[in-house]
Design a protein around this motif. Structure first.
Motif, PDB file in Angstrom:
ATOM      1  N   GLY A  55       0.276  -3.670  55.401  1.00  0.00           N
ATOM      2  CA  GLY A  55      -0.620  -2.526  55.367  1.00  0.00           C
ATOM      3  C   GLY A  55      -0.803  -1.976  53.963  1.00  0.00           C
ATOM      4  N   GLN A  56       0.296  -1.917  53.200  1.00  0.00           N
ATOM      5  CA  GLN A  56       0.204  -1.458  51.812  1.00  0.00           C
ATOM      6  C   GLN A  56      -0.678  -2.398  51.000  1.00  0.00           C
ATOM      7  N   LEU A  57      -0.437  -3.692  51.137  1.00  0.00           N
ATOM      8  CA  LEU A  57      -1.238  -4.678  50.406  1.00  0.00           C
ATOM      9  C   LEU A  57      -2.701  -4.573  50.818  1.00  0.00           C
ATOM     10  N   SER A  58      -2.953  -4.445  52.103  1.00  0.00           N
ATOM     11  CA  SER A  58      -4.331  -4.341  52.598  1.00  0.00           C
ATOM     12  C   SER A  58      -5.029  -3.099  52.074  1.00  0.00           C
ATOM     13  N   ALA A  59      -4.305  -1.974  51.999  1.00  0.00           N
ATOM     14  CA  ALA A  59      -4.902  -0.738  51.489  1.00  0.00           C
ATOM     15  C   ALA A  59      -5.307  -0.892  50.028  1.00  0.00           C
ATOM     16  N   ILE A  60      -4.455  -1.531  49.259  1.00  0.00           N
ATOM     17  CA  ILE A  60      -4.753  -1.735  47.838  1.00  0.00           C
ATOM     18  C   ILE A  60      -5.957  -2.656  47.683  1.00  0.00           C
ATOM     19  N   ILE A  61      -5.919  -3.782  48.375  1.00  0.00           N
ATOM     20  CA  ILE A  61      -7.014  -4.750  48.296  1.00  0.00           C
ATOM     21  C   ILE A  61      -8.305  -4.145  48.855  1.00  0.00           C
ATOM     22  N   GLY A  62      -8.171  -3.402  49.942  1.00  0.00           N
ATOM     23  CA  GLY A  62      -9.336  -2.774  50.562  1.00  0.00           C
ATOM     24  C   GLY A  62     -10.032  -1.772  49.651  1.00  0.00           C
ATOM     25  N   ALA A  63      -9.283  -1.223  48.696  1.00  0.00           N
ATOM     26  CA  ALA A  63      -9.854  -0.285  47.733  1.00  0.00           C
ATOM     27  C   ALA A  63     -10.519  -1.012  46.561  1.00  0.00           C
ATOM     28  N   GLY A  64     -10.548  -2.343  46.649  1.00  0.00           N
ATOM     29  CA  GLY A  64     -11.214  -3.116  45.598  1.00  0.00           C
ATOM     30  C   GLY A  64     -10.326  -3.449  44.420  1.00  0.00           C
ATOM     31  N   ILE A  65      -9.020  -3.320  44.607  1.00  0.00           N
ATOM     32  CA  ILE A  65      -8.065  -3.592  43.541  1.00  0.00           C
ATOM     33  C   ILE A  65      -7.478  -4.987  43.752  1.00  0.00           C
ATOM     34  N   ARG A  66      -7.396  -5.738  42.677  1.00  0.00           N
ATOM     35  CA  ARG A  66      -6.832  -7.084  42.730  1.00  0.00           C
ATOM     36  C   ARG A  66      -5.344  -6.990  42.435  1.00  0.00           C
ATOM     37  N   VAL A  67      -4.535  -7.647  43.246  1.00  0.00           N
ATOM     38  CA  VAL A  67      -3.084  -7.694  43.045  1.00  0.00           C
ATOM     39  C   VAL A  67      -2.743  -9.063  42.477  1.00  0.00           C
ATOM     40  N   VAL A  68      -2.006  -9.058  41.376  1.00  0.00           N
ATOM     41  CA  VAL A  68      -1.586 -10.300  40.729  1.00  0.00           C
ATOM     42  C   VAL A  68      -0.067 -10.315  40.701  1.00  0.00           C
ATOM     43  N   THR A  69       0.532 -11.428  41.130  1.00  0.00           N
ATOM     44  CA  THR A  69       1.986 -11.563  41.086  1.00  0.00           C
ATOM     45  C   THR A  69       2.341 -12.405  39.862  1.00  0.00           C
ATOM     46  N   ALA A  70       3.138 -11.810  38.985  1.00  0.00           N
ATOM     47  CA  ALA A  70       3.481 -12.455  37.717  1.00  0.00           C
ATOM     48  C   ALA A  70       4.372 -13.682  37.911  1.00  0.00           C
ATOM     49  N   ALA A  71       5.263 -13.639  38.891  1.00  0.00           N
ATOM     50  CA  ALA A  71       6.221 -14.737  39.071  1.00  0.00           C
ATOM     51  C   ALA A  71       5.545 -16.058  39.414  1.00  0.00           C
ATOM     52  N   ASP A  72       4.483 -16.002  40.236  1.00  0.00           N
ATOM     53  CA  ASP A  72       3.824 -17.246  40.647  1.00  0.00           C
ATOM     54  C   ASP A  72       2.321 -17.242  40.342  1.00  0.00           C
ATOM     55  N   ASP A  73       1.856 -16.221  39.658  1.00  0.00           N
ATOM     56  CA  ASP A  73       0.463 -16.091  39.229  1.00  0.00           C
ATOM     57  C   ASP A  73      -0.521 -16.198  40.392  1.00  0.00           C
ATOM     58  N   ARG A  74      -0.125 -15.707  41.553  1.00  0.00           N
ATOM     59  CA  ARG A  74      -1.056 -15.648  42.683  1.00  0.00           C
ATOM     60  C   ARG A  74      -1.884 -14.384  42.553  1.00  0.00           C
ATOM     61  N   GLN A  75      -3.090 -14.440  43.090  1.00  0.00           N
ATOM     62  CA  GLN A  75      -3.973 -13.281  43.056  1.00  0.00           C
ATOM     63  C   GLN A  75      -4.474 -12.991  44.457  1.00  0.00           C
ATOM     64  N   TYR A  76      -4.563 -11.703  44.751  1.00  0.00           N
ATOM     65  CA  TYR A  76      -4.998 -11.255  46.066  1.00  0.00           C
ATOM     66  C   TYR A  76      -6.118 -10.239  45.896  1.00  0.00           C
ATOM     67  N   SER A  77      -7.260 -10.536  46.450  1.00  0.00           N
ATOM     68  CA  SER A  77      -8.395  -9.620  46.484  1.00  0.00           C
ATOM     69  C   SER A  77      -9.225  -9.995  47.698  1.00  0.00           C
ATOM     70  N   ARG A  78     -10.166  -9.150  48.057  1.00  0.00           N
ATOM     71  CA  ARG A  78     -11.026  -9.468  49.214  1.00  0.00           C
ATOM     72  C   ARG A  78     -11.760 -10.776  48.978  1.00  0.00           C
ATOM     73  N   GLU A  79     -12.310 -10.922  47.783  1.00  0.00           N
ATOM     74  CA  GLU A  79     -13.093 -12.119  47.478  1.00  0.00           C
ATOM     75  C   GLU A  79     -12.233 -13.383  47.536  1.00  0.00           C
ATOM     76  N   ILE A  80     -11.054 -13.299  46.951  1.00  0.00           N
ATOM     77  CA  ILE A  80     -10.156 -14.468  46.926  1.00  0.00           C
ATOM     78  C   ILE A  80      -9.705 -14.813  48.341  1.00  0.00           C
ATOM     79  N   LEU A  81      -9.348 -13.797  49.138  1.00  0.00           N
ATOM     80  CA  LEU A  81      -8.870 -14.064  50.494  1.00  0.00           C
ATOM     81  C   LEU A  81      -9.988 -14.506  51.432  1.00  0.00           C
ATOM     82  N   LYS A  82     -11.240 -14.125  51.138  1.00  0.00           N
ATOM     83  CA  LYS A  82     -12.368 -14.644  51.921  1.00  0.00           C
ATOM     84  C   LYS A  82     -12.523 -16.142  51.695  1.00  0.00           C
ATOM     85  N   LYS A  83     -12.363 -16.564  50.444  1.00  0.00           N
ATOM     86  CA  LYS A  83     -12.501 -17.986  50.096  1.00  0.00           C
ATOM     87  C   LYS A  83     -11.296 -18.794  50.569  1.00  0.00           C
ATOM     88  N   ASP A  84     -10.122 -18.169  50.533  1.00  0.00           N
ATOM     89  CA  ASP A  84      -8.889 -18.873  50.885  1.00  0.00           C
ATOM     90  C   ASP A  84      -8.008 -17.971  51.739  1.00  0.00           C
TER      91      ASP A  84
END
Length: 113
Positions: A55-84
């Protein structure tokens, strides 16, 4: 903003730390869409019960904010999750593992007391 040493399992980083301030700023619309939140790993974002962490991750992403994890360089955003959409499954599995790991450690500590 930094939350070094604050528990992601007990949500201290949300209750009294910088992440809580950030989340409130997101809710108040003070963090503009297109902003980026960089975290060491999703387990640093939250180790709460997986449904709450998601829910926390969804709220952040839902607000149009991209989350990037430094350890594995993954990115989470609406656009990225729509594609994958597998990224959403990966994030949930990561959160499940993180919560279970912290829960196990917490139970061990309580048994010793």
């Amino acid at each position: 903003m930094r939350d070094e040493g604050l528990s992601a399992y007990h949500q201290k980083h949300v209750k009294t730390g910088a992440l809580g301030l950030f989340l409130r700023a997101v809710e108040d619309g003070k963090v503009p869409p297109g902003s980026v939140l960089i975290v060491e790993g999703l387990d640093r974002l939250s180790r709460a019960e997986p449904i709450l962490a998601q829910g926390q991750l969804s709220a952040i992403i839902g607000a149009g904010i991209r989350v990037v994890t430094a350890a594995d360089d993954r990115q989470y955003s609406r656009e990225i999750l729509k594609k994958d959409p597998v990224g959403l499954v990966y994030s949930l599995l990561t959160m499940i593992r993180a919560h279970e790991e912290s829960d196990t450690k917490s139970k061990r500590v309580r048994r010793r007391l």
